[in-house]
Design an enzyme around this catalytic site. Structure first.
Site, PDB file in Angstrom:
ATOM      1  N   VAL A  38       0.847  -1.201   0.000  1.00 27.77           N
ATOM      2  CA  VAL A  38       0.000   0.000   0.000  1.00 27.77           C
ATOM      3  C   VAL A  38       0.882   1.250   0.000  1.00 27.77           C
ATOM      4  O   VAL A  38       0.614   2.222  -0.713  1.00 27.77           O
ATOM      5  CB  VAL A  38      -0.976  -0.002   1.201  1.00 27.77           C
ATOM      6  CG1 VAL A  38      -1.742   1.306   1.271  1.00 27.77           C
ATOM      7  CG2 VAL A  38      -1.946  -1.168   1.093  1.00 27.77           C
ATOM      8  N   PRO A  58      11.037   0.088   8.711  1.00 23.92           N
ATOM      9  CA  PRO A  58      12.152  -0.842   8.926  1.00 23.92           C
ATOM     10  C   PRO A  58      12.397  -1.656   7.652  1.00 23.92           C
ATOM     11  O   PRO A  58      11.429  -2.115   7.025  1.00 23.92           O
ATOM     12  CB  PRO A  58      11.647  -1.746  10.062  1.00 23.92           C
ATOM     13  CG  PRO A  58      10.562  -0.950  10.736  1.00 23.92           C
ATOM     14  CD  PRO A  58       9.945  -0.120   9.671  1.00 23.92           C
ATOM     15  N   GLY A  61      10.516  -4.823   6.347  1.00 22.26           N
ATOM     16  CA  GLY A  61       9.123  -4.805   5.884  1.00 22.26           C
ATOM     17  C   GLY A  61       8.927  -4.060   4.580  1.00 22.26           C
ATOM     18  O   GLY A  61       7.798  -3.805   4.183  1.00 22.26           O
ATOM     19  N   ASP A 124      -6.832   1.891   5.159  1.00 22.07           N
ATOM     20  CA  ASP A 124      -7.765   0.910   5.704  1.00 22.07           C
ATOM     21  C   ASP A 124      -8.476   1.319   6.987  1.00 22.07           C
ATOM     22  O   ASP A 124      -9.170   0.489   7.593  1.00 22.07           O
ATOM     23  CB  ASP A 124      -7.069  -0.456   5.956  1.00 22.07           C
ATOM     24  CG  ASP A 124      -6.821  -1.192   4.655  1.00 22.07           C
ATOM     25  OD1 ASP A 124      -7.632  -1.028   3.736  1.00 22.07           O
ATOM     26  OD2 ASP A 124      -5.817  -1.920   4.574  1.00 22.07           O
TER      27      ASP A 124
END
Lengths: 286, 286
Positions: A38, A58, A61, A124
């Site tokens: 996203v 980080p 990820g 979201d």
């Protein structure tokens, strides 16, 4: 006339939507928190608007597409291999976007932003957002946004497909050329507002109404000068063919191809009719 | 592969645009300064998003449409028959829109807004704006915005017409029904994210892909329950005809009419071929 069943004082309802706007971010600072898929979509949207991006995520990820964008646009994206550290991160920001799995962290960041009047979107978590994103179409200067107001990204994607199939891909180019024509007309007939402004606007409208998209695309600098000489200066709107010195307008490709398939069908059926009749008459002769 | 003519370090250009977003204004405060025709358009856009409007404009400059909106939506629009008075006007505002002939006054108001971090748009003065408006299409929950990024409202209006003609007018209804289906599915299979979330998303996507817009529109509450019983619960996506107990799908009206005109053309040509051949053969017989 008012509906007799409705209360006479109830105003027609036009609410329930969003205010769709084109936000300006040229050289503004945007903080993106999170580096997943996203986040990569957010980065692309923000790069479209020429912002400077600070990205906090980080390294473990960071999505492949996010990594690619960091590598491709080093002068636009400043990447920090760490988490969001606190309120100081948002002080110089003009917009903040979070794309995190951690709903509570997103909520904290949104609250900091609201306190500091920095527009914020949390992926979201619609109730935390100052604004939503939607499906987008881009063709040069043309941008189209499709919002379903929270009724599902799938329908927005379907609408995008439907609208895309109605476009020829020439619209962006045509809009760009009309923009050049418009600014050259303003140079030739300068001034803001008034009767001249109205005359300019009317003439531009007529050009856009009379010329097809693929004709507007052909407006190179020489044609623009010719159109202003032969059109604006003489108070008329010539067609492209008139500018080119031709008197007939060419048929569009779509009509030609449709015509030729109809023609083939008619010829084939005619031949089939002829062959069948010949066979019938010949068999009766024997 | 990189273009061999391009510098190997130059990133692909994706800038030059805006960030198209759906701004949320439900019960927020919006100040509109000016009461002319442009102001009336702004009021309508802002009412769409359920905001509270404060309108400042001397009565003598108020456009008929603006007056109509003030009268129709008294609970949404607070009208003051006076000019903008100073910085105190913007303190409680979430957004400010000016629609004034006085460029200098607009500039002053924009500067106050920027100092107070209040998003602002000044009609016809793009360099003062935090955001632009564009041509808009609305059909219930569906909203579409078309921006030409400053290349003229005429082309945006043309694009709007083009896109409108590609829409059936059923899309808003279909999107609304899919929204209801989506929320009822979430009630039947609750929870955020994870494997169940992915399964829900996949099933919803399949429904949207398999069903046509005009079929989705027919999803009333009874059909939604049936679709969840026969589809979600049994891990499949039935068609509308299957839900209705029919086995064949009806042909769409467009295809039928196109087919029948092709059929007429073929029959006519066949008959013409037969007649011509008969005449030729008969004349040779004599």
């Amino acid at each position: 006339m008012a509906d007799s069943c409705a209360s006479p004082t109830a105003p027609p309802s036009i609410g329930g939507g969003s205010l769709l706007i084109a936000w300006q971010l040229k050289d503004k600072n945007v903080l993106i928190v999170g580096g997943g898929e996203v986040a990569s979509q957010r980065i692309e949207s923000v790069l479209t608007a020429d912002a400077h991006i600070t990205l906090l995520a980080p390294a473990k990820g960071v999505h492949a597409r996010t990594k690619e964008l960091i590598d491709t646009y080093p002068s636009r994206i400043t990447y920090h291999d760490r988490r969001f550290s606190g309120p100081a991160e948002i002080h110089k920001m003009d917009m903040v976007l979070t794309a995190l799995d951690d709903v509570n962290r997103s909520r904290e960041i949104c609250e900091m932003c609201r306190k500091n009047k920095v527009p914020v979107n949390a992926a979201d978590i619609p109730e935390l957002c100052d604004f939503y994103f939607g499906a987008q179409i881009r063709d040069g200067p043309l941008q189209i946004m499709i919002s379903t107001n929270g009724n599902g990204p799938r329908m927005a994607a379907l609408m995008k497909k439907k609208i895309n199939s109605a476009l020829s891909g020439k619209e962006g180019g045509a809009i760009e050329r009309v923009g050049v024509l418009r600014s050259q007309l303003k140079e030739r007939a300068p001034g803001v507002g008034g009767a001249l402004g109205r005359k300019r606007m009317k003439w531009m409208s007529e050009v856009c109404n009379i010329w097809e998209m693929d004709e507007l695309m052909q407006l190179d600098d020489a044609f623009i000068t010719k159109l202003l000489d032969e059109g604006w200066d003489k108070n008329c709107v010539p067609t492209l063919d008139q500018l080119k010195g031709r008197t007939t307008r060419k048929t569009s490709r779509h009509t030609q191809s449709s015509d030729s398939s109809q023609w083939l069908l008619a010829m084939g059926s005619f031949a089939l009719g002829a062959v069948c009749t010949t066979l019938i008459l010949l068999s009766r002769k024997r």
